[in-house]
Design a protein around this motif. Structure first.
Motif, PDB file in Angstrom:
ATOM      1  N   VAL A  84      71.789  28.504  39.529  1.00 52.93           N
ATOM      2  CA  VAL A  84      71.068  29.338  40.167  1.00 52.93           C
ATOM      3  C   VAL A  84      71.228  30.719  40.363  1.00 52.93           C
ATOM      4  O   VAL A  84      72.331  30.924  41.009  1.00 52.93           O
ATOM      5  N   VAL A  85      70.393  31.632  40.054  1.00 54.81           N
ATOM      6  CA  VAL A  85      70.503  33.158  40.445  1.00 54.81           C
ATOM      7  C   VAL A  85      69.575  33.466  41.024  1.00 54.81           C
ATOM      8  O   VAL A  85      68.223  33.143  40.541  1.00 54.81           O
ATOM      9  N   PHE A  86      69.408  34.087  42.059  1.00 53.99           N
ATOM     10  CA  PHE A  86      68.097  34.478  42.848  1.00 53.99           C
ATOM     11  C   PHE A  86      67.930  36.083  42.587  1.00 53.99           C
ATOM     12  O   PHE A  86      68.960  36.920  42.212  1.00 53.99           O
ATOM     13  N   TYR A  87      66.680  36.436  42.202  1.00 52.16           N
ATOM     14  CA  TYR A  87      66.351  37.555  41.659  1.00 52.16           C
ATOM     15  C   TYR A  87      65.090  38.059  42.741  1.00 52.16           C
ATOM     16  O   TYR A  87      64.072  37.334  42.823  1.00 52.16           O
ATOM     17  N   THR A  88      65.435  38.902  43.577  1.00 49.07           N
ATOM     18  CA  THR A  88      64.624  39.262  44.981  1.00 49.07           C
ATOM     19  C   THR A  88      64.532  40.461  45.151  1.00 49.07           C
ATOM     20  O   THR A  88      65.458  41.528  45.039  1.00 49.07           O
ATOM     21  N   GLY A  89      63.197  40.848  45.847  1.00 47.61           N
ATOM     22  CA  GLY A  89      63.270  42.465  46.409  1.00 47.61           C
ATOM     23  C   GLY A  89      63.350  42.170  47.764  1.00 47.61           C
ATOM     24  O   GLY A  89      63.310  43.391  48.352  1.00 47.61           O
ATOM     25  N   MET A  90      63.916  41.179  48.553  1.00 43.36           N
ATOM     26  CA  MET A  90      64.120  41.345  49.866  1.00 43.36           C
ATOM     27  C   MET A  90      65.647  41.689  49.989  1.00 43.36           C
ATOM     28  O   MET A  90      66.591  41.663  48.847  1.00 43.36           O
ATOM     29  N   ASP A  91      66.008  42.262  51.040  1.00 47.09           N
ATOM     30  CA  ASP A  91      67.165  43.064  51.309  1.00 47.09           C
ATOM     31  C   ASP A  91      67.960  42.747  52.733  1.00 47.09           C
ATOM     32  O   ASP A  91      68.890  43.334  53.059  1.00 47.09           O
ATOM     33  N   GLU A  92      67.307  41.724  53.399  1.00 46.89           N
ATOM     34  CA  GLU A  92      67.518  41.384  54.624  1.00 46.89           C
ATOM     35  C   GLU A  92      68.946  41.105  54.637  1.00 46.89           C
ATOM     36  O   GLU A  92      69.750  40.417  54.115  1.00 46.89           O
ATOM     37  N   LEU A  93      69.809  41.340  55.915  1.00 51.11           N
ATOM     38  CA  LEU A  93      71.000  41.044  56.248  1.00 51.11           C
ATOM     39  C   LEU A  93      71.307  39.490  56.280  1.00 51.11           C
ATOM     40  O   LEU A  93      70.571  38.801  56.826  1.00 51.11           O
ATOM     41  N   GLY A  94      72.239  38.978  55.647  1.00 52.16           N
ATOM     42  CA  GLY A  94      72.608  37.637  55.558  1.00 52.16           C
ATOM     43  C   GLY A  94      72.001  36.942  54.400  1.00 52.16           C
ATOM     44  O   GLY A  94      72.100  35.853  54.205  1.00 52.16           O
ATOM     45  N   LEU A  95      71.073  37.504  53.623  1.00 53.91           N
ATOM     46  CA  LEU A  95      70.275  36.813  52.413  1.00 53.91           C
ATOM     47  C   LEU A  95      71.201  36.218  51.533  1.00 53.91           C
ATOM     48  O   LEU A  95      70.925  35.042  50.886  1.00 53.91           O
TER      49      LEU A  95
END
Length: 215
Positions: A84-95
């Motif tokens: 699995v590779v996550f592709y995300t627009g989120m950048d929260e600490l700990g993600l």
């Protein structure tokens, strides 16, 4: 399809994102999109039937019973051959740490170039990790200074893809000593596997992705 093309599944609740990724990968001979989905249920069904080598997931899957992290856990449990590779627009600490803990091999920011997503997919297909620089931050309170120089050297060499025998040769020590070093690394970093230890090292800037050669 080329003989060595990597089968990939794309999962994002935004149809335009999936369309864009399908277009991106269509022009790359290294990969072939064999399935795509817009929610977790579709994704599980597609991966069960199409058997991708890598699934590219969004973290937030609106309208799904499962978020991306739980979907990753389900995929890794039911279909362990699917990375699995996550592709995300989120950048929260700990993600990134949450993603690795869920079993992912890569975490890529949607703010990065498309080439880095392709890089992450190719690395994941061979069991290696890629973490976007935006996620490189200390995610918890681990005492990284507690790692000895030799333990850190062994981890760096492991991150380069070296097997235990090769690490022992490069460090001038025995394989059992390498095994002991890596065991201590996992314990001190709170990692269940060596791959997770490498990912934690990348996330927390213990070494660059390419690593450093031990003397």
């Amino acid at each position: 399809m080329l003989a060595l093309a990597i089968p990939v599944a794309l999962v994002d609740d935004h149809k335009m994102v999936v369309l864009g990724l399908r277009t991106l990968f269509h022009n790359r001979p290294e990969v072939e999109v064999v399935a795509f989905a817009h929610d977790a249920g579709e994704a599980l069904a597609a991966c069960r039937s199409k058997h991708p080598r890598v699934a590219v997931l969004d973290v937030a899957l609106e309208g799904s019973e499962l978020d991306g992290f739980e979907l990753c856990r389900r995929l890794r449990s039911e279909l362990p051959d699917v990375e699995v590779v996550f592709y995300t627009g989120m950048d929260e600490l700990g993600l990134a740490q949450k993603a690795i803990d869920a079993g992912a091999k890569g975490v890529v920011s949607k703010g990065e170039s498309a080439g880095n997503l392709l890089r992450a997919v190719l690395l994941a297909s061979s069991g290696e990790s890629y973490i976007s620089p935006v996620f490189v931050a200390r995610a918890d309170q681990r005492d990284f200074d507690d790692l000895s120089p030799k333990q850190l050297a062994a981890l760096r060499l492991l991150a380069q893809g070296n097997e235990r025998k090769r690490i022992a040769e490069q460090m001038g020590i025995g394989e059992e000593t390498v095994k002991s070093h890596l065991s201590e690394v996992r314990r001190k970093l709170g990692a269940r596997t060596s791959a997770q230890a490498v990912a934690i090292g990348l996330i927390n800037s213990l070494f660059d992705y390419e690593g450093e050669q031990a003397s």
